[in-house]
Design an enzyme around this catalytic site. Structure first.
Site, PDB file in Angstrom:
ATOM      1  N   HIS A 172     111.873 -42.384 -95.673  1.00 56.86           N
ATOM      2  CA  HIS A 172     110.973 -42.546 -97.063  1.00 56.86           C
ATOM      3  C   HIS A 172     109.540 -42.891 -96.485  1.00 56.86           C
ATOM      4  O   HIS A 172     109.355 -43.485 -95.585  1.00 56.86           O
ATOM      5  CB  HIS A 172     111.589 -43.780 -97.820  1.00 56.86           C
ATOM      6  CG  HIS A 172     111.199 -43.914 -99.129  1.00 56.86           C
ATOM      7  ND1 HIS A 172     110.068 -44.319 -99.628  1.00 56.86           N
ATOM      8  CD2 HIS A 172     111.795 -43.524-100.224  1.00 56.86           C
ATOM      9  CE1 HIS A 172     109.944 -44.370-100.780  1.00 56.86           C
ATOM     10  NE2 HIS A 172     111.105 -43.812-101.136  1.00 56.86           N
TER      11      HIS A 172
ATOM     12  N   ASP B  54     118.903 -42.093-102.141  1.00 51.93           N
ATOM     13  CA  ASP B  54     119.921 -40.980-102.387  1.00 51.93           C
ATOM     14  C   ASP B  54     120.990 -40.889-101.555  1.00 51.93           C
ATOM     15  O   ASP B  54     121.955 -39.994-101.450  1.00 51.93           O
ATOM     16  CB  ASP B  54     119.044 -39.640-102.157  1.00 51.93           C
ATOM     17  CG  ASP B  54     118.007 -39.665-103.029  1.00 51.93           C
ATOM     18  OD1 ASP B  54     116.824 -39.426-102.978  1.00 51.93           O
ATOM     19  OD2 ASP B  54     118.311 -39.746-104.193  1.00 51.93           O
TER      20      ASP B  54
HETATM   21  C1  SDX Z   1     113.125 -40.107-102.921  1.00 53.00           C
HETATM   22  O1  SDX Z   1     108.469 -41.468-102.893  1.00 53.00           O
HETATM   23  C2  SDX Z   1     109.562 -42.106-103.347  1.00 53.00           C
HETATM   24  O2  SDX Z   1     109.446 -43.262-103.959  1.00 53.00           O
HETATM   25  C3  SDX Z   1     110.562 -41.284-103.543  1.00 53.00           C
HETATM   26  C4  SDX Z   1     111.977 -41.906-104.265  1.00 53.00           C
HETATM   27  C5  SDX Z   1     111.700 -42.240-105.618  1.00 53.00           C
HETATM   28  O3  SDX Z   1     112.534 -43.117-106.065  1.00 53.00           O
HETATM   29  O4  SDX Z   1     110.941 -41.645-106.454  1.00 53.00           O
HETATM   30  O5  SDX Z   1     112.226 -43.100-103.442  1.00 53.00           O
HETATM   31  C6  SDX Z   1     113.017 -41.090-104.068  1.00 53.00           C
HETATM   32  O6  SDX Z   1     112.550 -39.133-102.828  1.00 53.00           O
HETATM   33  C7  SDX Z   1     113.696 -40.786-101.559  1.00 53.00           C
HETATM   34  C8  SDX Z   1     113.655 -39.753-100.417  1.00 53.00           C
HETATM   35  C9  SDX Z   1     114.729 -38.480-100.408  1.00 53.00           C
HETATM   36  N1  SDX Z   1     114.676 -37.611 -99.298  1.00 53.00           N
HETATM   37  C10 SDX Z   1     115.414 -37.402 -98.541  1.00 53.00           C
HETATM   38  O7  SDX Z   1     116.331 -38.239 -98.439  1.00 53.00           O
HETATM   39  C11 SDX Z   1     114.991 -36.286 -97.646  1.00 53.00           C
HETATM   40  C12 SDX Z   1     115.031 -36.672 -96.194  1.00 53.00           C
HETATM   41  N2  SDX Z   1     113.888 -37.499 -95.856  1.00 53.00           N
HETATM   42  C13 SDX Z   1     112.539 -36.934 -95.454  1.00 53.00           C
HETATM   43  O8  SDX Z   1     112.545 -35.609 -95.880  1.00 53.00           O
HETATM   44  C14 SDX Z   1     111.579 -37.576 -95.454  1.00 53.00           C
HETATM   45  O9  SDX Z   1     111.918 -38.952 -94.677  1.00 53.00           O
HETATM   46  C15 SDX Z   1     110.628 -37.871 -96.652  1.00 53.00           C
HETATM   47  C16 SDX Z   1     110.221 -36.755 -97.314  1.00 53.00           C
HETATM   48  C17 SDX Z   1     111.392 -38.797 -97.655  1.00 53.00           C
HETATM   49  C18 SDX Z   1     109.310 -38.966 -96.355  1.00 53.00           C
HETATM   50  O10 SDX Z   1     108.719 -37.954 -95.600  1.00 53.00           O
HETATM   51  P1  SDX Z   1     107.149 -38.564 -94.773  1.00 53.00           P
HETATM   52  O11 SDX Z   1     106.832 -40.015 -95.177  1.00 53.00           O
HETATM   53  O12 SDX Z   1     106.504 -37.465 -95.149  1.00 53.00           O
HETATM   54  O13 SDX Z   1     107.603 -38.571 -93.757  1.00 53.00           O
HETATM   55  P2  SDX Z   1     107.866 -37.495 -92.365  1.00 53.00           P
HETATM   56  O14 SDX Z   1     108.416 -36.497 -93.166  1.00 53.00           O
HETATM   57  O15 SDX Z   1     106.414 -37.123 -91.894  1.00 53.00           O
HETATM   58  O16 SDX Z   1     108.667 -38.072 -91.436  1.00 53.00           O
HETATM   59  C19 SDX Z   1     108.240 -38.971 -90.366  1.00 53.00           C
HETATM   60  C20 SDX Z   1     109.029 -38.605 -89.105  1.00 53.00           C
HETATM   61  C21 SDX Z   1     108.876 -37.159 -88.757  1.00 53.00           C
HETATM   62  O17 SDX Z   1     108.853 -37.094 -87.405  1.00 53.00           O
HETATM   63  P3  SDX Z   1     107.576 -36.531 -86.711  1.00 53.00           P
HETATM   64  O18 SDX Z   1     106.604 -35.368 -87.288  1.00 53.00           O
HETATM   65  O19 SDX Z   1     106.585 -38.065 -86.893  1.00 53.00           O
HETATM   66  O20 SDX Z   1     107.784 -36.457 -85.171  1.00 53.00           O
HETATM   67  O21 SDX Z   1     110.315 -38.824 -89.079  1.00 53.00           O
HETATM   68  C22 SDX Z   1     110.778 -37.749 -89.122  1.00 53.00           C
HETATM   69  C23 SDX Z   1     110.019 -36.527 -89.550  1.00 53.00           C
HETATM   70  O22 SDX Z   1     110.424 -35.178 -88.547  1.00 53.00           O
HETATM   71  N3  SDX Z   1     111.882 -37.594 -90.187  1.00 53.00           N
HETATM   72  C24 SDX Z   1     113.445 -37.401 -90.192  1.00 53.00           C
HETATM   73  C25 SDX Z   1     113.841 -37.650 -91.205  1.00 53.00           C
HETATM   74  N4  SDX Z   1     113.050 -38.237 -92.040  1.00 53.00           N
HETATM   75  C26 SDX Z   1     111.538 -38.208 -91.541  1.00 53.00           C
HETATM   76  N5  SDX Z   1     114.057 -37.191 -89.166  1.00 53.00           N
HETATM   77  C27 SDX Z   1     115.273 -36.753 -89.410  1.00 53.00           C
HETATM   78  N6  SDX Z   1     115.974 -37.052 -90.731  1.00 53.00           N
HETATM   79  C28 SDX Z   1     115.163 -37.464 -91.570  1.00 53.00           C
HETATM   80  N7  SDX Z   1     115.808 -37.512 -92.858  1.00 53.00           N
END
Ligand code: SDX
Length: 428
Positions: free
Chosen positions: A306, A363
């Site tokens: 998140h 989710d």
């Molecule tokens: C919602 O914003 C909100 O409040 C949203 C929400 C709401 O109520 O409105 O809470 C609802 O959207 C919840 C999130 C649902 N999405 C997912 O579950 C999809 C999987 N999650 C990721 O795509 C990610 O965690 C995000 C998009 C939710 C957050 O992305 P960020 O904050 O931009 O973080 P990031 O993608 O930069 O990740 C940080 C690191 C990265 O590694 P590095 O590049 O630093 O090496 O963590 C890794 C990412 O690769 N990472 C994951 C991961 N999520 C982040 N690695 C594996 N699995 C994952 N799920």
């Protein structure tokens, strides 16, 4: 004058900017005059360090896993409140009295019907259209039906269009489901609760009476509460940006629905259950954990991670306990729940996930519940949109009523070609 100032050294000069304090949470550096005084922009793709607005609706502490709506913890609202009461709270700032609650429910209930011509609108979609595609289209089309309430400068217009949007989303979502399964649309029944009405419009058929199961109604209502609002997430920011141009509320909410559809945002609940089903049995979890950690593999654990929560999403806690309640009420079991529990256990003890502070989010478990209730995965994000309409509408109203509100227009760091002269084709 703000007591605290932030200093910036730039181009050999020192600039001071006021530091503003909220009622809780991080301070903000007020940089509204930065470009005017320094000629420089800030640079913050994804707005990871940017407060886009002032708001009194929802507070999140990502480190502590705290979520408050108008100061009330999400766990207390999920346990003691109803979705309609939470909607009133978000819209009006205080929990309603008994009379205020009854009046609000009466008003919302009597806006649940759709203009009959919208039935024809549905006929234009393919039967296999994704419900979110239908939601985007139909909600945007509402602008064409309500010319009597699109003057956003009129508080009464804002009020009635807010009530219409909140009231009609269950009807629109239920109709999207009915259309996809080839069953006739069910009309709302005013003697049912907001959520009971939705369940009947979705799963009821004209051939027999539909009995709302109280435990399912309560679980569904709680799921709506958990999805109601969430600060300045991507879809809410989309609604605010669309609204800042003066676009009518129906068009703004349609924009929010489009943004929510993305798998990184509201589309994650559908993606998470599809992922859990693909994993299948717990013995296959390690393989997927390794894939999620592999930078060369686009696979991510859907329902994990998140932007704000670097702790357990408090909504996921409530969601996990709700799975057990629904399974017991419906006397169902789904092996995917065991897989989800074991996946969570393994991930939370894995150094990669611990280091990156990746926890289950709202989710991760929701799809298991929705599937047990009978929804196809394609409906999951439509249900998220249904509930988040309350937050979008409340945030939109807050923005429109903010005297400091201006059209949102970010700038950029330009890295394209500098000015050059046109070269005639004959000389290229
Ligand atoms: C919602 O914003 C909100 O409040 C949203 C929400 C709401 O109520 O409105 O809470 C609802 O959207 C919840 C999130 C649902 N999405 C997912 O579950 C999809 C999987 N999650 C990721 O795509 C990610 O965690 C995000 C998009 C939710 C957050 O992305 P960020 O904050 O931009 O973080 P990031 O993608 O930069 O990740 C940080 C690191 C990265 O590694 P590095 O590049 O630093 O090496 O963590 C890794 C990412 O690769 N990472 C994951 C991961 N999520 C982040 N690695 C594996 N699995 C994952 N799920």
């Amino acid at each position: 004058m703000a007591d605290k100032q932030a200093k910036l050294e730039l181009g050999g000069q020192t600039y001071e900017f006021p530091v503003l304090e909220g009622s809780t949470g991080p301070d903000v550096v007020d940089i509204r005059k930065l470009y005017g005084s320094t000629g420089a922009f800030t640079f913050d793709p994804g707005y990871k360090s940017t407060a886009s607005c002032e708001s009194a609706l929802t507070y999140i502490d990502g480190q502590e896993g705290v979520l408050l709506h108008r100061g009330y913890p999400i766990g207390q609202l999920a346990e003691h409140s109803s979705f309609m009461e939470t909607a009133y709270l978000l819209l009006n700032g205080e929990l309603p009295s008994q009379q205020e609650y009854e009046d609000f429910n009466y008003t919302i209930t009597r806006h649940t019907m759709l203009h009959d011509q919208l039935n024809t609108f549905y006929q234009g979609f393919r039967r296999d259209a994704h419900p979110m595609a239908i939601m985007c289209g139909v909600v945007g089309a509402l602008s064409a039906f309500y010319h009597d309430s699109t003057d956003i400068s009129d508080p009464e217009h804002r009020k009635i269009s807010s009530h219409r949007l909140i009231a009609k989303m269950p009807t629109i979502a239920a109709m999207a489901y009915k259309y996809s399964v080839g069953q006739p649309f069910m009309q709302p029944k005013n003697d049912l609760s907001y959520t009971g009405n939705f369940l009947r419009m979705t799963f009821g058929v004209p051939a027999e009476e539909y009995e709302v199961i109280p435990a399912v109604e309560k679980a569904m209502d709680r799921i709506f509460i958990l999805h109601a609002d969430h600060e300045q997430n991507a879809s809410t920011s989309t609604v605010r940006l669309a609204g800042s141009s003066g676009a009518n509320p129906f068009a703004c909410i349609a924009a929010g629905i489009a943004c929510l559809w993305g798998p990184a945002h509201g589309g994650a609940n559908e993606a998470a259950l599809n992922m859990l089903r693909e994993i299948g049995t717990p013995d296959r979890i390690p393989h997927y954990i390794e894939r999620a950690k592999d930078k060369n593999d686009p696979f991510r654990l859907m329902g994990f991670g998140h932007r704000v929560y670097k702790n357990y999403d408090p909504r996921a806690t409530v969601m996990q306990s709700t799975v057990r309640e629904v399974f017991e009420a419906l006397n169902v079991k789904d092996p995917v729940f065991e897989t989800a529990l074991q996946l969570e256990e393994i991930a939370l003890n894995d150094p990669y996930f611990k280091e990156k502070k990746l926890f289950p989010n709202v989710d991760f478990y929701s799809g298991i519940i929705l599937s047990a209730i009978g929804f196809p995965t394609t409906m999951f994000t439509a249900l998220f949109a249904l509930a988040r309409t309350v937050g979008w509408v409340a945030q939109w109203n807050e923005m429109i009523s903010d005297p400091a509100q201006v059209i949102g227009r970010p700038r950029q760091l330009y890295t394209g070609p500098v000015e050059r002269d046109y070269v005639p084709l004959s000389e290229r």
